[in-house]
Design an enzyme around this catalytic site. Structure first.
Site, mmCIF file in Angstrom:
data_model
loop_
_atom_site.group_PDB
_atom_site.id
_atom_site.type_symbol
_atom_site.label_atom_id
_atom_site.label_comp_id
_atom_site.label_asym_id
_atom_site.label_seq_id
_atom_site.Cartn_x
_atom_site.Cartn_y
_atom_site.Cartn_z
ATOM 1 N N ARG A 122 33.719 36.899 10.467
ATOM 2 C CA ARG A 122 34.788 37.516 9.669
ATOM 3 C C ARG A 122 34.224 37.971 8.315
ATOM 4 N NH1 ARG A 122 39.865 33.745 9.699
ATOM 5 N NH2 ARG A 122 40.774 35.683 8.874
ATOM 6 N N ARG B 68 51.084 33.366 12.554
ATOM 7 C CA ARG B 68 50.192 33.943 11.558
ATOM 8 C C ARG B 68 49.025 34.675 12.229
ATOM 9 N NH1 ARG B 68 45.743 30.293 8.313
ATOM 10 N NH2 ARG B 68 45.052 31.959 6.937
ATOM 11 N N GLU C 174 34.312 19.314 9.172
ATOM 12 C CA GLU C 174 34.937 20.582 8.754
ATOM 13 C C GLU C 174 35.283 21.382 10.001
ATOM 14 O OE1 GLU C 174 32.426 22.948 6.191
ATOM 15 O OE2 GLU C 174 33.573 24.776 6.614
ATOM 16 N N HIS D 88 37.326 24.956 11.668
ATOM 17 C CA HIS D 88 38.055 26.227 11.555
ATOM 18 C C HIS D 88 38.438 26.694 12.942
ATOM 19 C CE1 HIS D 88 36.902 26.317 7.398
ATOM 20 N NE2 HIS D 88 35.670 26.030 7.790
ATOM 21 N N ALA E 6 41.719 28.255 3.402
ATOM 22 C CA ALA E 6 41.030 29.050 2.386
ATOM 23 C C ALA E 6 40.388 28.191 1.298
ATOM 24 C CB ALA E 6 42.002 30.049 1.770
ATOM 25 N N PRO F 126 46.183 24.976 3.663
ATOM 26 C CA PRO F 126 47.156 26.033 3.423
ATOM 27 C C PRO F 126 47.289 27.030 4.569
ATOM 28 C CG PRO F 126 45.187 26.372 2.101
ATOM 29 C CD PRO F 126 45.088 24.993 2.688
ATOM 30 N N ASN F 127 48.549 27.351 4.840
ATOM 31 C CA ASN F 127 48.940 28.367 5.828
ATOM 32 C C ASN F 127 48.757 27.933 7.282
ATOM 33 O OD1 ASN F 127 49.680 30.368 3.840
ATOM 34 N ND2 ASN F 127 47.497 30.502 3.386
ATOM 35 N N TYR G 265 44.110 33.976 15.071
ATOM 36 C CA TYR G 265 44.288 32.519 15.217
ATOM 37 C C TYR G 265 44.915 32.096 16.538
ATOM 38 C CZ TYR G 265 43.143 32.543 10.263
ATOM 39 O OH TYR G 265 42.492 32.710 9.078
ATOM 40 N N ASN H 190 40.660 20.815 8.354
ATOM 41 C CA ASN H 190 40.693 22.279 8.275
ATOM 42 C C ASN H 190 41.281 22.599 6.912
ATOM 43 O OD1 ASN H 190 41.023 25.016 8.389
ATOM 44 N ND2 ASN H 190 41.855 25.048 10.469
HETATM 45 C C1 DQA Z 1 40.554 28.930 8.739
HETATM 46 C C2 DQA Z 1 39.557 29.979 8.235
HETATM 47 C C3 DQA Z 1 39.732 30.227 6.765
HETATM 48 O O1 DQA Z 1 38.812 31.208 6.308
HETATM 49 C C4 DQA Z 1 41.136 30.728 6.478
HETATM 50 O O2 DQA Z 1 41.335 30.899 5.101
HETATM 51 C C5 DQA Z 1 42.180 29.853 7.067
HETATM 52 C C6 DQA Z 1 41.977 29.307 8.390
HETATM 53 C C7 DQA Z 1 40.483 28.750 10.258
HETATM 54 O O3 DQA Z 1 41.001 27.743 10.739
HETATM 55 O O4 DQA Z 1 39.948 29.613 10.961
HETATM 56 O O5 DQA Z 1 43.249 29.661 6.480
HETATM 57 O O6 DQA Z 1 40.228 27.683 8.145
#
Ligand code: DQA
Length: 147
Positions: A107, A18, A98, A100, A77, A10-11, A23, A74
């Site tokens: 954070r 964003r 995994e 990020h 959230a 998501p996102n 990011y 990735n």
């Molecule tokens: C993320 C880190 C997560 O905590 C966050 O909710 C994201 C992006 C990252 O790529 O840094 O959506 O996965």
């Protein structure tokens, strides 16, 4: 040619606009281009998928078993909330990394816990989109070590 799944949650479709102070300015398209090039260096192909929906991510992990040799995930959230994703990863006998973009440990506290780390072969975080290349290198090395 063996293939890897690059799965973004998501996102992550909003990367580039964003919260750029967290990011950066690279986009999802940049991740996909980088992943394709890096995979080709290892004689691998990639399929890139992104979804904002938890169920679609679970479906993609289940489907990966018959199509791919490894997954870079990735989960956004959902990393910090999803037992369903964890169960999906545990259900397929595939190496999953995994990933990020940001350093989640620098954070908020709620980002420090991951439901999926225990069922992944490793975690890469904090290196921006460079991390996707590192994850592909790691999966390629593992495939050589564990054919
Ligand atoms: C993320 C880190 C997560 O905590 C966050 O909710 C994201 C992006 C990252 O790529 O840094 O959506 O996965």
């Amino acid at each position: 040619m063996p293939s890897l799944l690059i799965l973004n949650g998501p996102n992550l479709n909003l990367l580039g606009t964003r919260e750029p102070e967290i990011y950066g300015s690279d986009t999802l398209a940049d991740i996909e281009a980088l992943s394709k090039v890096r995979a080709a260096e290892h004689d691998l192909t990639v399929e890139c998928l992104q979804s904002n929906s938890e169920g679609a991510l679970v479906d993609a992990i289940q489907d990966a078993k018959s199509k791919h040799c490894g997954v870079v995930l990735n989960a956004g959230a959902y990393t910090h909330t999803s037992i369903a994703l964890r169960d999906a990863i545990a259900s397929v006998d595939l190496p999953v990394i995994e990933l990020h973009v940001s350093n989640v440990f620098a954070r908020e506290q709620f980002r420090h816990y991951s439901y999926i780390s225990e069922v992944c072969i490793g975690v890469i975080c904090g290196f921006g989109i460079t991390g996707y290349g590192l994850a592909i290198d790691a999966l390629a090395a593992r495939m050589e070590a564990v054919p």
